[in-house]
Design an enzyme around this catalytic site. Structure first.
Site, PDB file in Angstrom:
ATOM      1  N   ASN A  10       0.876  -1.181   0.000  1.00 35.46           N
ATOM      2  CA  ASN A  10       0.000   0.000   0.000  1.00 35.46           C
ATOM      3  C   ASN A  10       0.907   1.224   0.000  1.00 35.46           C
ATOM      4  O   ASN A  10       1.481   1.573   1.027  1.00 35.46           O
ATOM      5  CB  ASN A  10      -0.895  -0.044   1.253  1.00 35.46           C
ATOM      6  CG  ASN A  10      -1.648   1.257   1.467  1.00 35.46           C
ATOM      7  OD1 ASN A  10      -1.761   2.086   0.559  1.00 35.46           O
ATOM      8  ND2 ASN A  10      -2.174   1.443   2.674  1.00 35.46           N
ATOM      9  N   HIS A 100      -9.465   1.576   4.992  1.00 39.35           N
ATOM     10  CA  HIS A 100      -8.177   1.730   5.680  1.00 39.35           C
ATOM     11  C   HIS A 100      -8.356   2.699   6.855  1.00 39.35           C
ATOM     12  O   HIS A 100      -9.121   3.660   6.764  1.00 39.35           O
ATOM     13  CB  HIS A 100      -7.121   2.255   4.701  1.00 39.35           C
ATOM     14  CG  HIS A 100      -5.740   2.231   5.279  1.00 39.35           C
ATOM     15  ND1 HIS A 100      -5.290   3.206   6.141  1.00 39.35           N
ATOM     16  CD2 HIS A 100      -4.732   1.336   5.155  1.00 39.35           C
ATOM     17  CE1 HIS A 100      -4.057   2.907   6.516  1.00 39.35           C
ATOM     18  NE2 HIS A 100      -3.697   1.783   5.934  1.00 39.35           N
ATOM     19  N   GLU A 102      -6.659   5.074   7.907  1.00 40.13           N
ATOM     20  CA  GLU A 102      -6.410   6.486   7.601  1.00 40.13           C
ATOM     21  C   GLU A 102      -7.648   7.113   6.964  1.00 40.13           C
ATOM     22  O   GLU A 102      -7.943   8.294   7.173  1.00 40.13           O
ATOM     23  CB  GLU A 102      -5.177   6.606   6.687  1.00 40.13           C
ATOM     24  CG  GLU A 102      -3.899   6.370   7.486  1.00 40.13           C
ATOM     25  CD  GLU A 102      -2.724   5.854   6.689  1.00 40.13           C
ATOM     26  OE1 GLU A 102      -2.743   5.901   5.449  1.00 40.13           O
ATOM     27  OE2 GLU A 102      -1.766   5.359   7.328  1.00 40.13           O
ATOM     28  N   GLU A 172      -5.401  -4.573  10.844  1.00 40.95           N
ATOM     29  CA  GLU A 172      -4.364  -3.549  11.018  1.00 40.95           C
ATOM     30  C   GLU A 172      -4.635  -2.759  12.299  1.00 40.95           C
ATOM     31  O   GLU A 172      -5.409  -1.791  12.278  1.00 40.95           O
ATOM     32  CB  GLU A 172      -4.379  -2.589   9.828  1.00 40.95           C
ATOM     33  CG  GLU A 172      -4.050  -3.240   8.512  1.00 40.95           C
ATOM     34  CD  GLU A 172      -3.457  -2.229   7.544  1.00 40.95           C
ATOM     35  OE1 GLU A 172      -2.325  -2.451   7.090  1.00 40.95           O
ATOM     36  OE2 GLU A 172      -4.104  -1.199   7.267  1.00 40.95           O
ATOM     37  N   SER A 218       3.436  -1.832  10.332  1.00 39.38           N
ATOM     38  CA  SER A 218       4.893  -1.898  10.512  1.00 39.38           C
ATOM     39  C   SER A 218       5.468  -3.270  10.167  1.00 39.38           C
ATOM     40  O   SER A 218       6.362  -3.756  10.847  1.00 39.38           O
ATOM     41  CB  SER A 218       5.280  -1.480  11.933  1.00 39.38           C
ATOM     42  OG  SER A 218       4.894  -0.132  12.163  1.00 39.38           O
ATOM     43  N   GLY A 239       2.799  -0.965   4.312  1.00 30.32           N
ATOM     44  CA  GLY A 239       2.848   0.442   3.947  1.00 30.32           C
ATOM     45  C   GLY A 239       4.271   0.877   3.668  1.00 30.32           C
ATOM     46  O   GLY A 239       4.824   0.637   2.594  1.00 30.32           O
TER      47      GLY A 239
HETATM   48  P1  PGA Z   1       2.889   0.554   7.643  1.00 30.71           P
HETATM   49  O1  PGA Z   1       1.413   0.753   7.011  1.00 30.71           O
HETATM   50  O2  PGA Z   1       3.405  -0.744   7.088  1.00 30.71           O
HETATM   51  O3  PGA Z   1       3.670   1.735   7.163  1.00 30.71           O
HETATM   52  O4  PGA Z   1       2.708   0.499   9.107  1.00 30.71           O
HETATM   53  C1  PGA Z   1       0.524  -0.323   6.879  1.00 30.71           C
HETATM   54  C2  PGA Z   1      -0.765   0.156   6.301  1.00 30.71           C
HETATM   55  O5  PGA Z   1      -1.197   1.263   6.625  1.00 30.71           O
HETATM   56  O6  PGA Z   1      -1.413  -0.563   5.510  1.00 30.71           O
END
Ligand code: PGA
Length: 257
Positions: A10, A100, A102, A172, A218, A239
């Protein structure tokens, strides 16, 4: 039926279409047929790069899946700034990330909106990656399971049993996204198992057994192997580390670690 692992990059709001082409080329040099055979590998660039990446994947015959990061649920109309599922399907997008954290936190998407997106994606022959996950406050208050179950119920509302084979769930935990703080493999496994169990209660055991549940938050080369070792974890939504071709290729090659 054995579940094929699925690793998705992503990219979030990174890479214009030129940088996106470069990144996919760099990635493809680092992967070989065994990697594509072991897991389904998908990249989800921003909307403006989808056409370029579609052309690259087709032109170079790359066994890479194309993903989008968001979608609106209507097919067309006066919805300034939105992108429809039909438009994504026309670009041979295979997967669409829905809900997601966000988008939930910064753009006000609620469980009902996410459900509409999931249904629209399925109706257009694509596969939704339904994201669920609790915040740190919710986890500390002992509400993580309830939050995730509510997100599942909203996101899967109206999804028929026959469509569930096309659904991927990404667990997540919000506190692990972009923080460098990964969930412990046993915690990730436990929640992915709870998700599978809930899908089993709502649908049936066979559907739950076939359901692919990813972990995200992460994910890095250093922790992918221990996450993939978990019985209920069938892949990763990546991500930050998906923007580095070395890191993402290493994650895609988890079976060699
Ligand atoms: P990250 O993001 O791997 O940077 O923690 C994961 C995601 O938001 O799908």
């Amino acid at each position: 039926m054995a579940r094929t692992p699925i690793i998705v990059g992503n990219w979030k709001m990174h890479c214009d279409h030129l940088a996106a082409i470069q990144l996919v080329q760099q990635l493809s040099y680092r992967l070989d047929p065994k990697d594509y055979d072991t897991s389904e590998l998908v990249v989800a660039p921003p909307f403006t790069a989808l056409r370029s990446i579609q052309t690259l994947i087709q032109g170079d015959d790359l066994p890479l899946g194309l993903g989008a990061q968001n979608v609106f649920w209507e097919s067309e109309g006066a919805f300034t700034g939105e992108v429809s599922p039909a438009m994504l399907a026309a670009l041979h997008v295979a997967y669409v990330i829905c809900g997601h954290s966000e988008r939930r936190a910064m753009f006000g998407e609620d469980n009902q909106d996410v459900g509409r997106k999931v249904r629209a994606v399925l109706a257009h022959g694509m596969r939704p990656i339904l994201c669920v996950g609790e915040t740190l406050e919710q986890r500390e208050a002992g509400q993580a399971n309830d939050v995730v179950v509510r997100q599942l119920n909203g996101g899967l509302e109206g999804v028929q049993a026959a469509q569930m084979g096309d659904v991927v769930i990404a667990y997540e935990p919000v506190w692990a996204i972009g923080t460098g703080r990964t969930a412990l493999p046993e915690d990730a496994d436990e929640m992915c198992g709870i998700i599978r169990g809930h899908v089993g209660d709502v649908y049936d055991a066979a559907i739950a057994g076939d359901l692919r549940v990813q972990y995200g938050g992460s994910v890095k080369p250093a922790n992918i192997a221990s996450l993939m070792d978990c019985a209920h974890v069938d892949g990763a939504l990546v991500g930050g580390a998906s923007l580095d071709p070395d890191d993402f290729a290493t994650i895609c090659r988890w079976h060699r670690l």
